[in-house]
Design an enzyme around this catalytic site. Structure first.
Site, PDB file in Angstrom:
ATOM      1  N   ARG A 196      -5.317 -52.902  78.277  1.00 59.02           N
ATOM      2  CA  ARG A 196      -5.615 -51.685  79.043  1.00 59.02           C
ATOM      3  C   ARG A 196      -5.064 -50.425  78.381  1.00 59.02           C
ATOM      4  O   ARG A 196      -5.442 -49.311  78.720  1.00 59.02           O
ATOM      5  CB  ARG A 196      -5.103 -51.806  80.487  1.00 59.02           C
ATOM      6  CG  ARG A 196      -3.602 -51.890  80.602  1.00 59.02           C
ATOM      7  CD  ARG A 196      -3.174 -52.312  81.991  1.00 59.02           C
ATOM      8  NE  ARG A 196      -2.790 -51.192  82.837  1.00 59.02           N
ATOM      9  CZ  ARG A 196      -2.241 -51.326  84.040  1.00 59.02           C
ATOM     10  NH1 ARG A 196      -2.047 -52.548  84.551  1.00 59.02           N
ATOM     11  NH2 ARG A 196      -1.907 -50.295  84.752  1.00 59.02           N
ATOM     12  N   CYS A 242      -6.630 -51.429  94.741  1.00 59.93           N
ATOM     13  CA  CYS A 242      -5.668 -50.361  94.434  1.00 59.93           C
ATOM     14  C   CYS A 242      -5.671 -50.003  92.951  1.00 59.93           C
ATOM     15  O   CYS A 242      -4.833 -49.238  92.497  1.00 59.93           O
ATOM     16  CB  CYS A 242      -4.269 -50.748  94.894  1.00 59.93           C
ATOM     17  SG  CYS A 242      -3.652 -52.241  94.130  1.00 59.93           S
ATOM     18  N   HIS A 257      -9.729 -38.564  72.160  1.00 59.50           N
ATOM     19  CA  HIS A 257      -8.646 -38.257  73.098  1.00 59.50           C
ATOM     20  C   HIS A 257      -8.815 -36.884  73.708  1.00 59.50           C
ATOM     21  O   HIS A 257      -8.338 -36.626  74.799  1.00 59.50           O
ATOM     22  CB  HIS A 257      -7.305 -38.407  72.404  1.00 59.50           C
ATOM     23  CG  HIS A 257      -7.133 -39.791  71.897  1.00 59.50           C
ATOM     24  ND1 HIS A 257      -7.000 -40.850  72.759  1.00 59.50           N
ATOM     25  CD2 HIS A 257      -7.166 -40.305  70.668  1.00 59.50           C
ATOM     26  CE1 HIS A 257      -6.938 -41.952  72.060  1.00 59.50           C
ATOM     27  NE2 HIS A 257      -7.047 -41.656  70.783  1.00 59.50           N
ATOM     28  N   GLU A 289      -5.188 -59.723  90.363  1.00 56.83           N
ATOM     29  CA  GLU A 289      -5.365 -59.017  89.083  1.00 56.83           C
ATOM     30  C   GLU A 289      -5.424 -59.967  87.897  1.00 56.83           C
ATOM     31  O   GLU A 289      -5.369 -59.558  86.744  1.00 56.83           O
ATOM     32  CB  GLU A 289      -4.292 -57.932  88.888  1.00 56.83           C
ATOM     33  CG  GLU A 289      -2.917 -58.293  89.338  1.00 56.83           C
ATOM     34  CD  GLU A 289      -1.932 -57.115  89.351  1.00 56.83           C
ATOM     35  OE1 GLU A 289      -2.275 -56.009  88.936  1.00 56.83           O
ATOM     36  OE2 GLU A 289      -0.790 -57.348  89.767  1.00 56.83           O
ATOM     37  N   ARG A 319       5.018 -53.121  96.991  1.00 56.44           N
ATOM     38  CA  ARG A 319       4.818 -54.172  95.998  1.00 56.44           C
ATOM     39  C   ARG A 319       6.168 -54.485  95.352  1.00 56.44           C
ATOM     40  O   ARG A 319       6.885 -53.574  94.947  1.00 56.44           O
ATOM     41  CB  ARG A 319       3.839 -53.700  94.924  1.00 56.44           C
ATOM     42  CG  ARG A 319       3.593 -54.770  93.876  1.00 56.44           C
ATOM     43  CD  ARG A 319       2.558 -54.351  92.872  1.00 56.44           C
ATOM     44  NE  ARG A 319       3.070 -53.355  91.947  1.00 56.44           N
ATOM     45  CZ  ARG A 319       2.352 -52.804  90.976  1.00 56.44           C
ATOM     46  NH1 ARG A 319       1.083 -53.140  90.824  1.00 56.44           N
ATOM     47  NH2 ARG A 319       2.873 -51.914  90.156  1.00 56.44           N
ATOM     48  N   ASN A 324      -6.982 -52.501  87.352  1.00 52.76           N
ATOM     49  CA  ASN A 324      -6.507 -52.113  86.008  1.00 52.76           C
ATOM     50  C   ASN A 324      -6.166 -53.365  85.209  1.00 52.76           C
ATOM     51  O   ASN A 324      -6.596 -53.539  84.068  1.00 52.76           O
ATOM     52  CB  ASN A 324      -5.269 -51.222  86.092  1.00 52.76           C
ATOM     53  CG  ASN A 324      -5.471 -50.034  87.000  1.00 52.76           C
ATOM     54  OD1 ASN A 324      -6.594 -49.622  87.229  1.00 52.76           O
ATOM     55  ND2 ASN A 324      -4.394 -49.488  87.528  1.00 52.76           N
ATOM     56  N   ASP A 325      -5.389 -54.231  85.835  1.00 51.96           N
ATOM     57  CA  ASP A 325      -5.033 -55.462  85.135  1.00 51.96           C
ATOM     58  C   ASP A 325      -6.182 -56.464  85.135  1.00 51.96           C
ATOM     59  O   ASP A 325      -6.438 -57.120  84.138  1.00 51.96           O
ATOM     60  CB  ASP A 325      -3.791 -56.093  85.771  1.00 51.96           C
ATOM     61  CG  ASP A 325      -2.522 -55.494  85.190  1.00 51.96           C
ATOM     62  OD1 ASP A 325      -2.446 -55.397  83.949  1.00 51.96           O
ATOM     63  OD2 ASP A 325      -1.635 -55.092  85.955  1.00 51.96           O
ATOM     64  N   ARG A 378       4.472 -48.555  94.017  1.00 54.33           N
ATOM     65  CA  ARG A 378       4.951 -49.176  92.771  1.00 54.33           C
ATOM     66  C   ARG A 378       6.468 -49.010  92.758  1.00 54.33           C
ATOM     67  O   ARG A 378       6.983 -47.928  92.471  1.00 54.33           O
ATOM     68  CB  ARG A 378       4.315 -48.485  91.563  1.00 54.33           C
ATOM     69  CG  ARG A 378       2.820 -48.735  91.419  1.00 54.33           C
ATOM     70  CD  ARG A 378       2.304 -48.103  90.126  1.00 54.33           C
ATOM     71  NE  ARG A 378       0.984 -48.581  89.758  1.00 54.33           N
ATOM     72  CZ  ARG A 378      -0.147 -47.892  89.936  1.00 54.33           C
ATOM     73  NH1 ARG A 378      -0.114 -46.699  90.490  1.00 54.33           N
ATOM     74  NH2 ARG A 378      -1.296 -48.410  89.550  1.00 54.33           N
TER      75      ARG A 378
HETATM   76  C1  PEP Z   1      -3.646 -52.694  88.757  1.00 53.04           C
HETATM   77  O1  PEP Z   1      -3.349 -53.507  87.878  1.00 53.04           O
HETATM   78  O2  PEP Z   1      -4.818 -52.357  89.005  1.00 53.04           O
HETATM   79  C2  PEP Z   1      -2.598 -52.063  89.575  1.00 53.04           C
HETATM   80  C3  PEP Z   1      -2.900 -51.303  90.611  1.00 53.04           C
HETATM   81  O3  PEP Z   1      -1.320 -52.259  89.203  1.00 53.04           O
HETATM   82  P1  PEP Z   1      -0.617 -51.477  87.998  1.00 53.04           P
HETATM   83  O4  PEP Z   1      -1.552 -50.435  87.525  1.00 53.04           O
HETATM   84  O5  PEP Z   1       0.644 -50.947  88.565  1.00 53.04           O
HETATM   85  O6  PEP Z   1      -0.408 -52.601  87.022  1.00 53.04           O
HETATM   86 MG    MG Z   2      -1.368 -54.343  87.827  1.00 51.28          MG
END
Ligand code: PEP
Ligand code: MG
Length: 826
Positions: free
Chosen positions: A727, A764, A457, A693, A600, A716-717, A564
């Site tokens: 994640r 994104c 970390h 995603e 979104r 990310n998702d 967001r």
């Molecule tokens: C993602 O999942 O990449 C995304 C941009 O949405 P969030 O991070 O808000 O889940």
């Molecule tokens: Mg997401």
């Protein structure tokens, strides 16, 4: 081939360091009319960004491509140093071959040089010879004779060694197959299992060996034959041939490219380094200061086990509250992923075994503090002795949580660390997440820990705080006193203690270069992200608060690619009204002043909890009612939000985006509700896109594209669902790399489906804000990159430095990789 005369050789050269040696060989080149004196500075500059040590006592200093106009006539000079000159730490050079080359005339000579590279006896002879002709002969005797001499051991001239599968390609790199293009070739070749050989005329080289390739002496525009054999030979052949046709990344050497990003430059210091592992890039210069934990004093025994058990329970409960607060603070400052570790710590505190062992001790008459320390220390020792490096690192987490509770049970705290009063490089055995989160970035110039690895970390949080860091530097680093001067190079993972004046100058210059680079990027932040061959990428921002819209514009963002909207729903006791939402969106359209705003719809669920919604708790919240599923299940939340968006749509170019779409039915259902609202309000239509995603959305992209105006990939998702790695998982999140080829192939499929349907694709997720990611995504055909505000200027600068052709080739190579590490190595 260029001629090498006696006037180009300096025997018995004297130099006490590398710079003097380079100046000596440069003076020969100037005296022989090969270059202007100023090119000598360019040669010295080059040493700061590249190591010109070739191996086995030979170095080949040369100048920067941008200074080529200072070369009058291509030439080479050799200075012999029989006593040896230290090049970089530990590398002793006897022959310095200075090169002033306008083009590739020197390649043949270099090939001869590499022929003698493996021949230690010849080098020793040349290092001591008193006859300049020995050196001239060795470098200029015809390649054929060299080849014959080396044929027997180098296998360079044997026809039977050709593989059946082959392709002839013309070398397109400006300087022929010299060090950099050859390195690029080797890197690609190594990604494949197949054997790779390269034929140039009568010579054959091992395509996975740099020296072997250099020995080919292949000039520009010659045709080489790439030969492969193995189960992945087709893809290897294609990747290599494509790379050669595209010039093997030789642009920077051609003199047209912009300077290499200073953050990626290798610095050569004369001070021997304490070698660690690169944790967070950047250079820190300053005195070191040790980080010490306070000593927590607890009584061994206690009178009443009941009282002690209650004390322990209270301490654990208080520690959980502290951790929750710490989590919220770090999340606010550095994002959910960095804060996740504190949630894991709360979880650790609920571990029944840990508690049970402590209670057992209490029942035996020990104090709560003693009992607790005994319990967590034993558990940490067990975990610390595991083989798995990732698990091993978790021992530090257990000690961290343990100490947090223990502090609350302490009878006394001794040797409490004093706050830092002046900026320093912090040196520690290891830093716990709590320690790192408390650091004052203004006082901490850099961090060096004796223990820990890249997944620790310390490294992760240091990156988020933008503090240069190295980890795993070993215990020796703890022996130095506070106040000793240090240079920490977070790029290479080296710490230089008591550096020489010269090294301090190098480090300060490099630091200045980095600052200049950042400043230059910021100054150019309003320029479009246009590749050198005219391909435009839209660079927009991810925001999560109304005020950020203005900040985004000021940072050079060309709009908002992801709003967001959860921020409106969190940290309150009831949902926001339609009016409140509308006002917030209008504040943004006003700040954006005509730039697009993609809103979104609510993406609650998974890790994003909203207590007042009283959502039932789920076993697997990431696979539960989240994103669009929640919107569809809760029209009381969804409809007011859509109304607010349609109203805001009258005040600027607003688009709607649905999160977490997994099926066509979900999209159609969400669109039907949106259309119903629009009609009720008699509002203008608004473009509707979806987040990609979920793997099913990628595979159904051709069908989804028929009903969507655009796609935006939430990497990310998508990464967590493609790799099946949470994640936020404290130890898996590092492996959950969005540059994993599996994720890139998903994006590739998405882009292809979107292109066929005539809609655009953005990204994104976090990887869009990583310059490496941005380059690959551009090459995959993504047209919009949406990222956190601080990344906008750097990503725009990155796009402007590359050509679209290059990024397409890069993306192709990335798709062909087997691991995320291979992709990052590209
Ligand atoms: C993602 O999942 O990449 C995304 C941009 O949405 P969030 O991070 O808000 O889940
Ligand atoms: Mg997401």
């Amino acid at each position: 081939m260029i001629q090498l005369g006696i006037q180009s050789i300096q025997l018995r050269g004297q130099a006490s360091n590398k710079s003097e040696a380079i100046k000596l060989v440069a003076s020969l080149l100037v005296a022989n009319g090969n270059m202007q004196a100023a090119y000598s500075d360019s040669m010295l500059q080059r040493e700061k960004i590249a190591n010109t040590y070739l191996g086995n006592g030979i170095a080949i200093p040369h100048g920067l491509p941008k200074d080529r106009e200072l070369i009058l006539q291509t030439g080479i000079a050799v200075a012999q140093f029989p006593e040896g000159v230290e090049w970089n730490s530990g590398e002793i050079v006897y022959l310095v071959v200075g090169i002033a080359a306008r083009s590739d005339e020197h390649i043949e000579l270099l090939a001869n040089l590499t022929d003698v590279l493996d021949d230690a006896a010849t080098i020793q002879r040349l290092a001591k010879t008193t006859n300049a002709m020995d050196i001239i002969d060795c470098l200029t005797k015809s390649r054929d004779s060299n080849t014959q001499a080396n044929e027997s051991n180098a296998n360079n001239n044997v026809h039977v060694d050709d593989f059946e599968k082959s392709i002839d390609v013309e070398l397109n790199s400006d300087g022929g197959l010299h060090a950099r293009p050859a390195t690029a070739f080797v890197e690609i070749a190594k990604q494949f299992q197949s054997e790779v050989r390269v034929r140039h005329g009568s010579k054959i080289a091992n395509g996975k060996s740099l020296v072997s390739l250099l020995k080919l002496g292949a000039n520009k525009r010659v045709t080489i034959r790439i030969m492969v054999s193995g189960h992945d030979e087709d893809s290897a052949l294609k990747a290599l041939a494509d790379a050669v046709r595209l010039g093997l990344e030789d642009e920077a050497e051609s003199g047209h490219a912009l300077p290499v990003a200073s953050s990626q430059v290798m610095l050569n210091f004369s001070t021997p380094p304490v070698a660690g592992i690169a944790g967070s890039i950047g250079i820190a210069i300053g005195p070191i200061r040790h980080f010490r934990h306070e000593k927590i004093v607890v009584a061994v025994t206690a009178q009443s086990p009941d009282v002690e058990e209650t004390r322990l329970n209270h301490a654990i409960a208080s520690a959980k509250i502290q951790l929750q607060n710490l989590h919220d603070e770090v999340k606010e400052r550095s994002g959910a992923a960095h804060a996740a570790i504190f949630l894991a710590h709360i979880e650790f505190l609920s571990d029944p075994d840990l508690l049970e062992a402590a209670v057992c001790n209490i029942k035996l008459g020990h104090s709560a503090g003693w009992a607790w320390r005994d319990s967590y220390s034993k558990r940490a020792a067990e975990v610390g002795s595991l083989e798995d490096a990732l698990l091993k690192e978790r021992a530090n987490d257990i000690l961290d949580i343990g100490r947090r509770v223990l502090r609350l049970l302490a009878d006394a705290l001794e040797e409490e660390p004093t706050a830092m009063t002046e900026p320093a490089i912090l040196v520690a055995e290891d830093l716990s997440p709590s320690d790192t989160a408390k650091l004052d970035p203004k006082m901490v110039l850099g961090i060096c820990t004796a223990a820990g690895g890249p997944t620790s970390h310390t490294a992760i949080i240091a990156r988020s705080l933008d503090i240069p860091a190295i980890v795993g530097a070993g215990p020796a680093v703890l022996n130095y006193q506070d106040g000793v001067m240090g240079i920490l190079d977070g790029h290479t993972g080296n710490l230089y203690l008591n550096p020489s004046e010269g090294d301090l100058v190098i480090a300060r210059n490099a630091q200045q270069d980095q600052q200049d680079q950042r400043m230059a990027e910021n100054l150019a932040c309003y320029e479009p992200a246009m590749t050198t061959d005219g391909h435009r990428v839209e660079v927009v921002a991810n925001i999560g608060a109304a005020a950020e819209a203005e900040q985004a514009v000021n940072a050079g963002s060309e709009g908002v690619g992801l709003l967001r909207t959860e921020f409106l729903f969190l940290q309150r006791s009831e949902p926001p009204s339609e009016e409140e939402q509308y006002k917030s969106y209008c504040e943004m359209t006003k700040a954006l002043n005509g730039l697009p705003l993609i809103i979104r719809t609510l993406d609650i669920g998974g890790d994003k909890e909203v207590p007042y919604l009283s959502l039932p708790s789920e076993e697997n919240p990431f696979l539960g009612v989240r994103g669009i599923r929640l919107c569809l299940a809760r029209p009381d939340l969804f409809k007011p939000q859509l109304r607010a968006i349609y109203r805001a749509g009258m005040t600027g170019p607003v688009k709607i985006m649905f999160p977490m779409i997994a099926t066509v039915e979900e999209l159609l259902a969400a669109k039907a509700i949106a259309e119903e609202i629009r009609k009720e309000m008699n509002a203008n239509p608004i473009e509707i896109g979806i987040m990609i995603e979920v793997p099913s959305a990628v595979l159904m992209a051709p069908e989804l594209a028929r009903h969507a105006d655009f796609f935006s990939v939430g990497t990310n998702d998508l990464t967590q669902y493609v790799l099946a790695m949470d994640r936020l998982h404290p130890s898996l999140s590092r492996q959950a790399d969005a540059l994993h080829p599996a994720v890139l192939r998903m994006i590739d499929l998405t882009v292809k489906a979107a292109k066929s349907a005539g809609i655009w694709v953005g990204v994104c997720g976090g990887i869009a804000g990583d310059p490496k990611g941005a380059a690959i995504l551009t090459g995959l055909g993504v047209t919009e990159l949406s990222m956190s505000i601080p990344s906008v200027a750097a990503v725009k600068a990155k796009v402007r430095k590359m050509s679209y052709t290059e990024s397409v080739a890069l993306a192709k190579r990335a798709l062909a990789c087997s691991t995320a590490a291979e992709v990052r190595a590209l």
